[in-house]
Design a protein around this motif. Structure first.
Motif, PDB file in Angstrom:
ATOM      1  N   TRP A  16      10.864  48.673 -30.825  1.00 36.15           N
ATOM      2  CA  TRP A  16      11.584  49.565 -31.724  1.00 36.15           C
ATOM      3  C   TRP A  16      10.979  50.959 -31.682  1.00 36.15           C
ATOM      4  O   TRP A  16      11.706  51.958 -31.630  1.00 36.15           O
ATOM      5  CB  TRP A  16      11.566  49.002 -33.142  1.00 36.15           C
ATOM      6  N   LEU A  17       9.655  51.029 -31.706  1.00 30.88           N
ATOM      7  CA  LEU A  17       8.993  52.331 -31.617  1.00 30.88           C
ATOM      8  C   LEU A  17       9.286  53.002 -30.273  1.00 30.88           C
ATOM      9  O   LEU A  17       9.501  54.218 -30.203  1.00 30.88           O
ATOM     10  CB  LEU A  17       7.489  52.175 -31.825  1.00 30.88           C
ATOM     11  N   LEU A  18       9.299  52.211 -29.207  1.00 34.91           N
ATOM     12  CA  LEU A  18       9.644  52.751 -27.891  1.00 34.91           C
ATOM     13  C   LEU A  18      11.085  53.248 -27.876  1.00 34.91           C
ATOM     14  O   LEU A  18      11.386  54.312 -27.307  1.00 34.91           O
ATOM     15  CB  LEU A  18       9.425  51.692 -26.811  1.00 34.91           C
ATOM     16  N   LEU A  19      11.995  52.505 -28.511  1.00 32.31           N
ATOM     17  CA  LEU A  19      13.387  52.948 -28.600  1.00 32.31           C
ATOM     18  C   LEU A  19      13.501  54.264 -29.365  1.00 32.31           C
ATOM     19  O   LEU A  19      14.290  55.139 -28.986  1.00 32.31           O
ATOM     20  CB  LEU A  19      14.248  51.879 -29.273  1.00 32.31           C
ATOM     21  N   LEU A  20      12.734  54.407 -30.422  1.00 32.03           N
ATOM     22  CA  LEU A  20      12.737  55.677 -31.162  1.00 32.03           C
ATOM     23  C   LEU A  20      12.284  56.832 -30.270  1.00 32.03           C
ATOM     24  O   LEU A  20      12.890  57.910 -30.261  1.00 32.03           O
ATOM     25  CB  LEU A  20      11.827  55.587 -32.378  1.00 32.03           C
ATOM     26  N   GLY A  21      11.212  56.605 -29.531  1.00 29.29           N
ATOM     27  CA  GLY A  21      10.713  57.637 -28.635  1.00 29.29           C
ATOM     28  C   GLY A  21      11.704  57.987 -27.532  1.00 29.29           C
ATOM     29  O   GLY A  21      11.945  59.171 -27.244  1.00 29.29           O
ATOM     30  N   LEU A  22      12.301  56.961 -26.921  1.00 28.84           N
ATOM     31  CA  LEU A  22      13.273  57.205 -25.854  1.00 28.84           C
ATOM     32  C   LEU A  22      14.525  57.895 -26.380  1.00 28.84           C
ATOM     33  O   LEU A  22      15.119  58.737 -25.696  1.00 28.84           O
ATOM     34  CB  LEU A  22      13.641  55.890 -25.167  1.00 28.84           C
ATOM     35  N   THR A  23      14.933  57.553 -27.597  1.00 26.17           N
ATOM     36  CA  THR A  23      16.093  58.211 -28.194  1.00 26.17           C
ATOM     37  C   THR A  23      15.805  59.686 -28.432  1.00 26.17           C
ATOM     38  O   THR A  23      16.659  60.545 -28.171  1.00 26.17           O
ATOM     39  CB  THR A  23      16.477  57.521 -29.510  1.00 26.17           C
ATOM     40  N   THR A  24      14.623  59.991 -28.890  1.00 29.75           N
ATOM     41  CA  THR A  24      14.241  61.390 -29.097  1.00 29.75           C
ATOM     42  C   THR A  24      14.233  62.148 -27.775  1.00 29.75           C
ATOM     43  O   THR A  24      14.739  63.274 -27.689  1.00 29.75           O
ATOM     44  CB  THR A  24      12.857  61.467 -29.769  1.00 29.75           C
ATOM     45  N   ILE A  25      13.689  61.522 -26.747  1.00 33.73           N
ATOM     46  CA  ILE A  25      13.633  62.173 -25.427  1.00 33.73           C
ATOM     47  C   ILE A  25      15.041  62.392 -24.879  1.00 33.73           C
ATOM     48  O   ILE A  25      15.355  63.483 -24.382  1.00 33.73           O
ATOM     49  CB  ILE A  25      12.788  61.333 -24.452  1.00 33.73           C
ATOM     50  N   THR A  26      15.914  61.385 -24.969  1.00 35.99           N
ATOM     51  CA  THR A  26      17.272  61.548 -24.444  1.00 35.99           C
ATOM     52  C   THR A  26      18.041  62.593 -25.235  1.00 35.99           C
ATOM     53  O   THR A  26      18.841  63.338 -24.668  1.00 35.99           O
ATOM     54  CB  THR A  26      18.040  60.214 -24.435  1.00 35.99           C
ATOM     55  N   PHE A  27      17.806  62.680 -26.548  1.00 34.78           N
ATOM     56  CA  PHE A  27      18.470  63.716 -27.346  1.00 34.78           C
ATOM     57  C   PHE A  27      18.033  65.096 -26.894  1.00 34.78           C
ATOM     58  O   PHE A  27      18.858  65.995 -26.717  1.00 34.78           O
ATOM     59  CB  PHE A  27      18.174  63.517 -28.831  1.00 34.78           C
ATOM     60  N   GLU A  28      16.739  65.265 -26.722  1.00 33.98           N
ATOM     61  CA  GLU A  28      16.226  66.569 -26.300  1.00 33.98           C
ATOM     62  C   GLU A  28      16.719  66.937 -24.900  1.00 33.98           C
ATOM     63  O   GLU A  28      17.091  68.080 -24.654  1.00 33.98           O
ATOM     64  CB  GLU A  28      14.699  66.593 -26.352  1.00 33.98           C
ATOM     65  N   LEU A  29      16.713  65.981 -23.991  1.00 32.68           N
ATOM     66  CA  LEU A  29      17.198  66.257 -22.635  1.00 32.68           C
ATOM     67  C   LEU A  29      18.694  66.568 -22.641  1.00 32.68           C
ATOM     68  O   LEU A  29      19.158  67.465 -21.945  1.00 32.68           O
ATOM     69  CB  LEU A  29      16.927  65.071 -21.709  1.00 32.68           C
ATOM     70  N   GLY A  30      19.448  65.818 -23.426  1.00 41.36           N
ATOM     71  CA  GLY A  30      20.896  66.007 -23.466  1.00 41.36           C
ATOM     72  C   GLY A  30      21.325  67.286 -24.147  1.00 41.36           C
ATOM     73  O   GLY A  30      22.419  67.788 -23.890  1.00 41.36           O
ATOM     74  N   SER A  31      20.488  67.835 -25.014  1.00 39.07           N
ATOM     75  CA  SER A  31      20.862  69.063 -25.717  1.00 39.07           C
ATOM     76  C   SER A  31      20.561  70.312 -24.896  1.00 39.07           C
ATOM     77  O   SER A  31      20.955  71.400 -25.287  1.00 39.07           O
ATOM     78  CB  SER A  31      20.154  69.130 -27.070  1.00 39.07           C
ATOM     79  N   ASN A  32      19.874  70.157 -23.772  1.00 38.92           N
ATOM     80  CA  ASN A  32      19.611  71.295 -22.885  1.00 38.92           C
ATOM     81  C   ASN A  32      20.850  71.589 -22.046  1.00 38.92           C
ATOM     82  O   ASN A  32      21.851  70.897 -22.112  1.00 38.92           O
ATOM     83  CB  ASN A  32      18.416  71.012 -21.976  1.00 38.92           C
ATOM     84  N   ALA A  33      20.770  72.631 -21.249  1.00 38.57           N
ATOM     85  CA  ALA A  33      21.879  72.994 -20.370  1.00 38.57           C
ATOM     86  C   ALA A  33      22.186  71.835 -19.431  1.00 38.57           C
ATOM     87  O   ALA A  33      21.278  71.297 -18.790  1.00 38.57           O
ATOM     88  CB  ALA A  33      21.525  74.238 -19.572  1.00 38.57           C
ATOM     89  N   PRO A  34      23.433  71.427 -19.363  1.00 38.61           N
ATOM     90  CA  PRO A  34      23.764  70.253 -18.552  1.00 38.61           C
ATOM     91  C   PRO A  34      23.631  70.514 -17.047  1.00 38.61           C
ATOM     92  O   PRO A  34      23.998  71.566 -16.553  1.00 38.61           O
ATOM     93  CB  PRO A  34      25.217  69.963 -18.920  1.00 38.61           C
ATOM     94  N   SER A  35      23.067  69.556 -16.377  1.00 38.59           N
ATOM     95  CA  SER A  35      23.030  69.541 -14.921  1.00 38.59           C
ATOM     96  C   SER A  35      23.134  68.076 -14.493  1.00 38.59           C
ATOM     97  O   SER A  35      22.902  67.176 -15.298  1.00 38.59           O
ATOM     98  CB  SER A  35      21.748  70.167 -14.382  1.00 38.59           C
TER      99      SER A  35
END
Length: 89
Positions: A16-35
């Motif tokens: 669950w903690l790993l899922l929280l971390g991965l969700t945060t990372i994917t949110f941050e990556l996805g909010s950047n300029a798309p490529s």
């Protein structure tokens, strides 16, 4: 610090903690300029998260390998469809 060492982390809590971390990372990556490379990384992390959910929260980590393979194939198929939709849009 001694308190943290005294509390054992159960596998579901750790995932669950790993899922929280991965969700945060994917949110941050996805909010950047798309490529395409960035979206591939987001999709790959999302598939890892899906596998964690299948293994730990659906309880399939201790079943016969065929069921894990079925779910892995399902996740790969969904990820492939999403990737094709993204690339053709």
């Amino acid at each position: 610090m001694k308190l943290l060492q005294a509390i054992p982390l159960r596998p579901c809590t750790a995932s669950w903690l790993l899922l929280l971390g991965l969700t945060t990372i994917t949110f941050e990556l996805g909010s950047n300029a798309p490529s395409q490379a960035l979206m591939a990384a987001v999709l790959a992390l999302t598939l890892v998260k899906g596998q964690l959910v299948v293994s730990y929260f659906m309880g399939l980590r201790r079943v016969r390998p065929v069921w894990r393979l079925v779910m892995a194939a399902y996740l790969a198929a969904v990820g492939g469809v999403i990737a094709i939709a993204y690339l053709t849009a």
